[in-house]
Scaffold this motif. Structure first.
Motif, PDB file in Angstrom:
ATOM      1  N   ARG A 266      34.001 -49.727  48.149  1.00 22.67           N
ATOM      2  CA  ARG A 266      33.875 -50.451  46.883  1.00 22.67           C
ATOM      3  C   ARG A 266      35.002 -51.481  46.776  1.00 22.67           C
ATOM      4  O   ARG A 266      36.188 -51.126  46.859  1.00 22.67           O
ATOM      5  N   VAL A 267      34.611 -52.735  46.570  1.00 22.73           N
ATOM      6  CA  VAL A 267      35.583 -53.837  46.561  1.00 22.73           C
ATOM      7  C   VAL A 267      35.545 -54.571  45.222  1.00 22.73           C
ATOM      8  O   VAL A 267      34.469 -54.910  44.719  1.00 22.73           O
ATOM      9  N   PHE A 268      36.708 -54.794  44.664  1.00 21.98           N
ATOM     10  CA  PHE A 268      36.826 -55.695  43.518  1.00 21.98           C
ATOM     11  C   PHE A 268      37.526 -56.943  44.005  1.00 21.98           C
ATOM     12  O   PHE A 268      38.668 -56.880  44.478  1.00 21.98           O
ATOM     13  N   TYR A 269      36.849 -58.097  43.901  1.00 21.20           N
ATOM     14  CA  TYR A 269      37.473 -59.358  44.300  1.00 21.20           C
ATOM     15  C   TYR A 269      38.020 -60.027  43.042  1.00 21.20           C
ATOM     16  O   TYR A 269      37.264 -60.410  42.154  1.00 21.20           O
ATOM     17  N   GLN A 270      39.314 -60.159  42.988  1.00 16.93           N
ATOM     18  CA  GLN A 270      39.996 -60.670  41.792  1.00 16.93           C
ATOM     19  C   GLN A 270      40.257 -62.169  41.930  1.00 16.93           C
ATOM     20  O   GLN A 270      41.130 -62.597  42.680  1.00 16.93           O
TER      21      GLN A 270
ATOM     22  N   ARG B  86      26.982 -61.938  43.132  1.00 14.38           N
ATOM     23  CA  ARG B  86      26.357 -61.954  44.465  1.00 14.38           C
ATOM     24  C   ARG B  86      25.998 -63.350  44.956  1.00 14.38           C
ATOM     25  O   ARG B  86      25.674 -63.536  46.127  1.00 14.38           O
ATOM     26  N   GLU B  87      26.047 -64.347  44.089  1.00 16.04           N
ATOM     27  CA  GLU B  87      25.711 -65.707  44.507  1.00 16.04           C
ATOM     28  C   GLU B  87      26.894 -66.425  45.154  1.00 16.04           C
ATOM     29  O   GLU B  87      26.730 -67.494  45.720  1.00 16.04           O
TER      30      GLU B  87
ATOM     31  N   HIS C  89      31.125 -63.158  48.172  1.00 13.82           N
ATOM     32  CA  HIS C  89      30.312 -61.933  48.105  1.00 13.82           C
ATOM     33  C   HIS C  89      29.662 -61.680  49.464  1.00 13.82           C
ATOM     34  O   HIS C  89      29.577 -60.534  49.917  1.00 13.82           O
ATOM     35  N   GLN C  90      29.210 -62.756  50.104  1.00  7.65           N
ATOM     36  CA  GLN C  90      28.577 -62.586  51.415  1.00  7.65           C
ATOM     37  C   GLN C  90      29.578 -62.049  52.426  1.00  7.65           C
ATOM     38  O   GLN C  90      29.226 -61.247  53.301  1.00  7.65           O
ATOM     39  N   ALA C  91      30.829 -62.461  52.289  1.00  9.09           N
ATOM     40  CA  ALA C  91      31.861 -61.937  53.189  1.00  9.09           C
ATOM     41  C   ALA C  91      32.080 -60.445  52.943  1.00  9.09           C
ATOM     42  O   ALA C  91      32.202 -59.662  53.891  1.00  9.09           O
ATOM     43  N   ILE C  92      32.123 -60.050  51.672  1.00  8.22           N
ATOM     44  CA  ILE C  92      32.299 -58.628  51.348  1.00  8.22           C
ATOM     45  C   ILE C  92      31.181 -57.805  51.989  1.00  8.22           C
ATOM     46  O   ILE C  92      31.423 -56.755  52.597  1.00  8.22           O
ATOM     47  N   THR C  93      29.964 -58.274  51.867  1.00  3.02           N
ATOM     48  CA  THR C  93      28.808 -57.573  52.422  1.00  3.02           C
ATOM     49  C   THR C  93      28.880 -57.519  53.946  1.00  3.02           C
ATOM     50  O   THR C  93      28.605 -56.475  54.557  1.00  3.02           O
ATOM     51  N   ALA C  94      29.256 -58.636  54.558  1.00  3.74           N
ATOM     52  CA  ALA C  94      29.362 -58.673  56.022  1.00  3.74           C
ATOM     53  C   ALA C  94      30.418 -57.703  56.521  1.00  3.74           C
ATOM     54  O   ALA C  94      30.329 -57.200  57.644  1.00  3.74           O
ATOM     55  N   CYS C  95      31.402 -57.417  55.685  1.00  2.00           N
ATOM     56  CA  CYS C  95      32.475 -56.494  56.059  1.00  2.00           C
ATOM     57  C   CYS C  95      32.097 -55.037  55.806  1.00  2.00           C
ATOM     58  O   CYS C  95      32.916 -54.130  56.022  1.00  2.00           O
ATOM     59  N   GLY C  96      30.878 -54.795  55.317  1.00  5.18           N
ATOM     60  CA  GLY C  96      30.467 -53.442  54.996  1.00  5.18           C
ATOM     61  C   GLY C  96      30.982 -52.996  53.642  1.00  5.18           C
ATOM     62  O   GLY C  96      30.995 -51.807  53.325  1.00  5.18           O
TER      63      GLY C  96
ATOM     64  N   ASN D 153      30.417 -55.210  46.583  1.00  9.48           N
ATOM     65  CA  ASN D 153      30.999 -55.963  45.474  1.00  9.48           C
ATOM     66  C   ASN D 153      30.643 -55.239  44.182  1.00  9.48           C
ATOM     67  O   ASN D 153      29.481 -55.205  43.781  1.00  9.48           O
ATOM     68  N   ILE D 154      31.618 -54.652  43.502  1.00  6.79           N
ATOM     69  CA  ILE D 154      31.317 -53.765  42.374  1.00  6.79           C
ATOM     70  C   ILE D 154      30.753 -54.494  41.156  1.00  6.79           C
ATOM     71  O   ILE D 154      30.188 -53.858  40.264  1.00  6.79           O
ATOM     72  N   PHE D 155      30.859 -55.830  41.133  1.00  5.02           N
ATOM     73  CA  PHE D 155      30.272 -56.588  40.022  1.00  5.02           C
ATOM     74  C   PHE D 155      29.257 -57.616  40.540  1.00  5.02           C
ATOM     75  O   PHE D 155      28.966 -58.602  39.870  1.00  5.02           O
ATOM     76  N   GLY D 156      28.700 -57.348  41.695  1.00  7.99           N
ATOM     77  CA  GLY D 156      27.770 -58.295  42.292  1.00  7.99           C
ATOM     78  C   GLY D 156      26.540 -58.576  41.467  1.00  7.99           C
ATOM     79  O   GLY D 156      25.948 -59.644  41.561  1.00  7.99           O
ATOM     80  N   GLU D 157      26.138 -57.618  40.615  1.00  9.52           N
ATOM     81  CA  GLU D 157      24.874 -57.766  39.878  1.00  9.52           C
ATOM     82  C   GLU D 157      25.003 -58.636  38.632  1.00  9.52           C
ATOM     83  O   GLU D 157      23.992 -59.004  38.013  1.00  9.52           O
TER      84      GLU D 157
END
Length: 282
Positions: free
Chosen positions: A168-172, A183-184, A188-195, A198-202
Motif C-alpha cells: 500500500r503506497v501513499f504518494y504525497q 489513477r489518471e 500512479h502507473q509507476a506505483i502499479t508497475a512497481c507492484g 495507490n491507496i487513493f487511486g479511485e
C-alpha cells in the motif's frame, strides 16, 4: 553521399500534419526549425531526440540537459512573456496543457504560431509524444528510437516488479494541505508497475486533497514523495500517527523529482527508484 544529403533535405522540406493531445490538427508546411517549449519535460524530450539546437525559448525550470539552461526563458506556469516569444519568431510552440492556464495559451494562439498541446498520463503517451515531436521537428527516426528505448525500459521494469507482493503506497504531492494523485496520473502507473497499490487511486480528482484521518485509516506501508536527492522527506503530521505501518517502520521514500515528477525520457529512472523503495517494504 550527395544522394543521401538530397534525400535528407527533401524530408526536411515535406509538410507535416499531426493531432495533438487536445484533438487539434497541427499542420506545418515543413518541419519546425524554431521551437519554444513551455514545459520542462517538453524541453527534455526535444533535446533527447537531438533537436536541442532548434529550441529558441523555454519555460522556467527547463534545466536538463545542461545546454537547456542557455536558452532564453519565456515564462512559467503563472505568466508567459508573449512579447519575448514574438521576437524569437518561433514556427512551433509546444505547451503542457494542464501546466498552463487557458488565459496564457489563448494569446499564443492569437499570434498565429501553431500551438501543440501536450498531456501525458501514461508511458504509452510519453512514447507517442516522443514520436510525434520527432515528426514535427524533422527527426522522426530519432523520436522513434527514443520512444522504443523508453518502452523497452518500461517493459523491463514491469517484468521485474509488477507481480511482486502488493504494498500500500501513499504518494504525497504536498503535506499542507495533504495532497496525492489518482489513477489518471502518470506516477500512479509507476506505483502499479512497481507492484504497489495507490491507496487513493479511485478518487475522481487528478491531484486530490485528502484528510489526514482518511490517509491514516488507509494505513500506507510506504509514503513516497518527490524532491531533490539532498532533501529529507517532508513528514508533515505523520509522526503523530505511529500506528501507521509506514511511520512505524520509517518507510518514507524520497524520489528524485526531476525524474519521476517530469514526463520526460528519464521518468522510468524515477519509477525504478520508487520500485526499489516499495520493495524494501516487502
Amino acid at each position: 553521399m550527395a544522394l543521401l544529403l538530397l534525400v535528407a533535405a527533401s524530408a526536411q522540406a515535406q509538410p507535416v500534419s499531426v493531432v495533438d493531445d487536445s484533438g487539434h490538427t497541427i499542420s506545418l508546411p515543413r518541419p519546425a526549425q524554431r521551437v519554444i517549449t513551455l514545459g520542462p519535460h517538453l524541453t527534455e524530450q526535444v533535446f533527447a531526440i537531438g533537436a536541442g539546437a532548434q529550441v529558441v525559448g523555454v519555460s522556467r525550470y527547463s534545466d536538463y540537459p545542461a545546454e537547456a539552461k542557455q536558452v532564453p526563458i519565456v515564462g512559467d506556469a503563472v505568466a508567459v512573456h508573449h512579447e519575448t516569444i514574438a521576437t524569437l519568431k518561433p514556427d512551433l510552440i509546444l505547451v503542457w496543457r494542464t501546466g498552463f492556464p487557458e488565459r496564457a495559451r489563448a494569446p499564443l494562439q492569437a499570434m498565429g504560431v501553431p500551438v501543440f498541446d501536450s498531456e501525458i498520463r501514461s508511458v504509452a503517451d510519453l512514447a507517442r509524444s516522443l514520436r510525434t515531436i520527432g515528426r514535427l521537428l524533422g527527426r522522426a527516426e530519432a523520436g522513434d528510437a527514443e520512444a522504443k528505448k523508453v518502452e523497452q525500459q518500461w517493459a523491463q521494469l514491469q517484468a521485474e516488479y509488477a507481480a511482486r507482493k502488493p504494498v500500500r503506497v501513499f504518494y504525497q504531492l504536498w503535506h499542507q494541505p495533504l495532497m496525492t494523485i489518482n489513477r489518471e496520473h502518470l506516477i500512479h502507473q509507476a506505483i502499479t508497475a512497481c507492484g504497489g497499490t495507490n491507496i487513493f487511486g479511485e478518487l475522481p480528482t487528478f491531484t486530490p486533497t485528502v484528510s489526514w484521518e482518511a490517509a491514516v485509516q488507509r494505513n500506507p506501508q510506504v509514503i513516497a514523495m518527490a524532491g531533490a536527492p539532498s532533501d529529507h522527506p517532508e513528514q508533515g503530521q505523520w509522526p503523530r500517527f505511529p500506528g501507521v505501518e509506514a511511520v512505524k517502520h520509517q518507510r518514507f521514500a524520497l524520489i528524485d523529482g526531476d525524474l519521476i515528477g517530469r514526463m520526460g525520457p528519464r521518468f522510468v529512472q524515477g519509477a525504478r527508484q520508487l520500485c526499489e523503495a516499495i520493495d524494501k517494504a516487502r
